[in-house]
Scaffold this active site. Structure first.
Site, PDB file in Angstrom:
ATOM      1  N   PRO A   2       0.606  -0.990  -0.481  1.00 39.54           N
ATOM      2  CA  PRO A   2       0.316   0.030   0.507  1.00 39.54           C
ATOM      3  C   PRO A   2       0.798   1.277   0.002  1.00 39.54           C
ATOM      4  CG  PRO A   2      -0.436  -1.759   2.344  1.00 39.54           C
ATOM      5  CD  PRO A   2      -0.306  -2.273   0.888  1.00 39.54           C
ATOM      6  N   GLU A   3       1.606   1.460  -0.584  1.00 37.25           N
ATOM      7  CA  GLU A   3       2.251   3.077  -1.032  1.00 37.25           C
ATOM      8  C   GLU A   3       0.975   3.829  -1.779  1.00 37.25           C
ATOM      9  OE1 GLU A   3       6.072   3.210  -2.420  1.00 37.25           O
ATOM     10  OE2 GLU A   3       6.680   1.136  -1.419  1.00 37.25           O
ATOM     11  N   LYS A  52      -0.692   8.722   1.529  1.00 35.91           N
ATOM     12  CA  LYS A  52      -1.173   7.307   1.482  1.00 35.91           C
ATOM     13  C   LYS A  52      -2.329   7.567   2.300  1.00 35.91           C
ATOM     14  CE  LYS A  52       3.587   5.919   1.881  1.00 35.91           C
ATOM     15  NZ  LYS A  52       4.885   5.283   2.929  1.00 35.91           N
ATOM     16  N   ARG A 294      13.930   0.732   7.954  1.00 33.15           N
ATOM     17  CA  ARG A 294      13.387  -0.082   6.870  1.00 33.15           C
ATOM     18  C   ARG A 294      14.641  -0.950   6.408  1.00 33.15           C
ATOM     19  NH1 ARG A 294       8.373   1.229   5.859  1.00 33.15           N
ATOM     20  NH2 ARG A 294       7.814  -1.295   4.909  1.00 33.15           N
TER      21      ARG A 294
END
Length: 310
Positions: A2-3, A52, A294
């Site tokens: 989900p970008e 987002k 990340r």
DNA sequence: TCACAATGAACAA
DNA sequence: TGTTCCTTGTGAC
């Protein structure tokens, strides 16, 4: 997630199937029971994405804000074909009408399923939105809240430009200004939603590679023309992602290769999740490092040591 | 059966 | 910088 492209697709789909309709809202899981009760039965007046974030504007100035986070997803099921008849009690008594499902989230798929409509919720459904013909189930969001217009505005105020909303020179200028005013590494800055909206861990790694940029380089040292190129590239990638539903970031493919990459995830990226595999350009092993908590993937040759000392 | 990763971000210290 | 939260699918045992 989900970008950003996923959320724009969800907003467009919701406009298609829910706009100007009275929506039943519920929380089968129970964790959004009060919020669902606030909006249930009211009309959806607007559905918009910014980066987002998804904003669903219902009557009476009630705005549902949804953020999918790292693994949230919407499952959208619609009756196909004779949808009105199929939804009637009479037809239901004859057997299960055919439903079409579309999942928009961490992975998109569509499939047919022989099951009654509306289908029983599966798993932990935080929010179900429902009309006689469409059911949308939300699972695992980081955020799902009912906001006042003021609260929603304050969320928006903290977001950097989104190429699909801040088109033309204004978005570009805002992007350049926000990136160049920080000395944090460009690989960190591209993930910061206060700098630019919608870029996540996949697009970050891929955009950096496409511009042969050292992820650790301080953002403020990048020339303005590079930043303009980055903005234009992100704009194109986002538009393409919204169109196809797929993050396909390689620009070295012919049309057959591109078609294949739309199906096969491993073919889509230059570096993302390709640690230890040869760089598609120079053959050097792709490396992974943690950045901004990340996993960051990059080619040490193309992006760091091999660059001309400009 | 179980550990773990995943396209994210808020919060504590 | 590290911890916490949210949920599901996968792959190892």
């Amino acid at each position: 997630m989900p970008e950003g492209h996923t959320v724009h697709r969800i907003a467009a789909l919701f406009r298609e199937v829910f706009l100007n309709q009275s929506i039943l809202a519920s929380s089968p899981q129970g964790r959004f029971r009060d919020g669902a009760a606030l909006i249930s039965g009211s009309v959806l007046e607007r559905a918009e994405a910014r980066g987002k974030q998804l904003f669903l504007h219902f009557e009476s100035d009630r705005i549902v804000r949804v953020h999918l986070g790292i693994y949230g997803a919407w499952d959208v099921m619609t009756l196909q074909g004779d949808s009105v008849r199929a939804g009637s009690a009479q037809t239901l008594s004859l057997g299960a009408p055919r439903a079409s499902r579309r999942r928009l989230g961490e992975r998109e798929e569509s499939f047919d399923a022989d099951e009654p409509f509306p289908p029983a919720p599966r798993g932990a459904v935080r929010l179900r939105l429902e009309t006689s013909e469409v059911v949308a189930d939300l699972r695992g969001p980081t955020a799902c809240e009912v906001h006042t217009p003021e609260e929603a505005a304050s969320v928006v105020a903290r977001l950097g430009p989104d190429p699909l909303l801040d088109t033309g020179i204004r978005g570009q200028r805002e992007f350049v200004k926000r990136v160049s005013s920080t000395s944090r590494p460009i690989g960190v800055v591209l993930m910061d939603q206060a700098v630019v909206s919608g870029i996540g861990n996949v697009y970050r790694a891929e955009i950096l590679f496409r511009h042969l940029l050292d992820p650790f380089r301080p953002a403020s040292t990048l020339p303005e023309e590079v930043l303009v190129d980055l903005w234009k590239d992100w704009s194109g990638l986002l538009a393409d992602g919204v169109k196809t539903g797929v993050m396909l970031t390689r620009n070295d493919l012919d049309s057959a290769g591109r078609k294949r990459a739309l199906r096969v995830a491993k073919d889509r990226y230059f570096v993302y999740k390709r640690e230890g595999l040869p760089c598609r350009v120079c053959g050097t092993h792709v490396q992974m490092a943690l950045m901004a908590t990340r996993k960051l993937y990059f080619c040490p040759q193309c992006q760091i040591s091999g660059k001309a000392s400009s």
